[in-house]
Design a protein around this motif. Sequence first.
Motif, short mmCIF file in Angstrom:
data_model
loop_
_atom_site.label_atom_id
_atom_site.label_comp_id
_atom_site.label_asym_id
_atom_site.label_seq_id
_atom_site.Cartn_x
_atom_site.Cartn_y
_atom_site.Cartn_z
N PRO A 116 0.75 -1.07 0.03
CA PRO A 116 0.03 -0.06 -0.10
C PRO A 116 0.76 1.26 -0.04
O PRO A 116 2.05 1.27 0.48
N ILE A 117 0.17 2.31 -0.45
CA ILE A 117 0.79 3.68 -0.75
C ILE A 117 -0.39 4.65 -0.37
O ILE A 117 -1.33 4.31 -0.58
N LEU A 118 0.05 5.72 0.79
CA LEU A 118 -0.84 6.49 0.99
C LEU A 118 -0.26 8.06 0.80
O LEU A 118 0.84 8.36 1.28
N ILE A 119 -1.03 8.97 0.16
CA ILE A 119 -0.37 10.20 -0.10
C ILE A 119 -1.57 11.30 0.06
O ILE A 119 -2.61 11.27 0.14
N LEU A 120 -0.97 12.06 1.15
CA LEU A 120 -1.85 13.38 1.69
C LEU A 120 -1.29 14.82 1.19
O LEU A 120 -0.26 14.82 0.56
N LYS A 121 -2.45 15.45 1.17
CA LYS A 121 -2.06 16.88 0.62
C LYS A 121 -1.94 17.96 1.76
O LYS A 121 -2.67 18.10 2.55
N THR A 122 -0.83 18.50 1.85
CA THR A 122 -0.48 19.39 2.90
C THR A 122 -0.99 20.56 2.77
O THR A 122 -1.22 21.06 1.58
N LYS A 123 -1.47 21.47 3.75
CA LYS A 123 -1.84 22.84 3.70
C LYS A 123 -0.74 23.69 4.13
O LYS A 123 -0.68 24.80 3.41
N TYR A 185 8.69 7.25 4.28
CA TYR A 185 7.89 8.50 3.95
C TYR A 185 8.78 9.72 3.45
O TYR A 185 9.65 9.69 3.74
N ALA A 186 7.94 10.56 2.80
CA ALA A 186 8.90 11.58 2.31
C ALA A 186 7.81 12.59 1.99
O ALA A 186 6.54 12.60 1.95
N VAL A 187 8.40 14.07 2.28
CA VAL A 187 7.53 15.22 1.92
C VAL A 187 8.11 15.67 0.54
O VAL A 187 9.40 16.11 0.49
N TYR A 188 7.23 15.79 -0.57
CA TYR A 188 7.55 16.27 -1.95
C TYR A 188 6.70 17.35 -2.30
O TYR A 188 5.50 16.93 -2.45
N ASN A 189 7.18 18.59 -2.33
CA ASN A 189 6.32 19.52 -2.64
C ASN A 189 5.27 19.69 -1.70
O ASN A 189 5.49 19.94 -0.37
#
Length: 230
Positions: A116-123, A185-189
């Motif tokens: 599984p892969i989970l992607i969230l959009k940050t504010k 985990y990683a933060v990209y853009n």
Amino acid sequence: PVIAPPATIQVPGFPITPAATTTAPIKFFNKLPNKTVTIDLPSKTPVALISALKSEAAISETRALVKQIKITYQGKPITIQEFFDLISIFSPRDFMPNYESEFALAYFSQKEGARPILILKTKNRELAYTQISDWEKTTFASDIFPLFLTDFKLPATLLAFKSYLFINQPVRYLNIGLPFASLNYAVYNDFLIFTTSSAGMFIILQDLTGQSVSQKYLENLEASINKFTK
């Protein structure tokens, strides 16, 4: 002489209705996914969600395929908070307000099965860095572990997270003791990306950055990671 003001004439017309506004769906991928499946839950319960996710994960797919899983209830997409609640992922109290309600869930198909892969959009991306760094130092591994969709139990003692660079993007990863799986985990853009294998992170970052790497690059990177995870 008193001059009377001209009479105000009202012209009958239709009431002004404000234009409808719609929010465009968040674009979580570039060229991916290779396939999309929608699961409409029969009930909004943990049993219904986990059963549906495990059933979809059991379906054999082409190697390296990324399949997005869209989850709805009565035709309406569930929110990230609902997903966390149903799958029993626990997040810090101040975590969720920094993310959009829409999210992307996908499976990366590798030889050993679906990861599984989970992607969230940050504010707020800077806040996301702080939040995830703080979370990592506490109960992050056990809190996020339900994402692996396995009955495997986390070891009582875990090594510390380590880092690697993939096409100049920093990734944090942790061996969990499960063969051919690791917490990355990683933060990209403006995206916070969780994957349950390093290979899954490789393919997501290649898609988001638009950069591809050679097989030799991947083999060398995987070899260096395996020295830590074994």
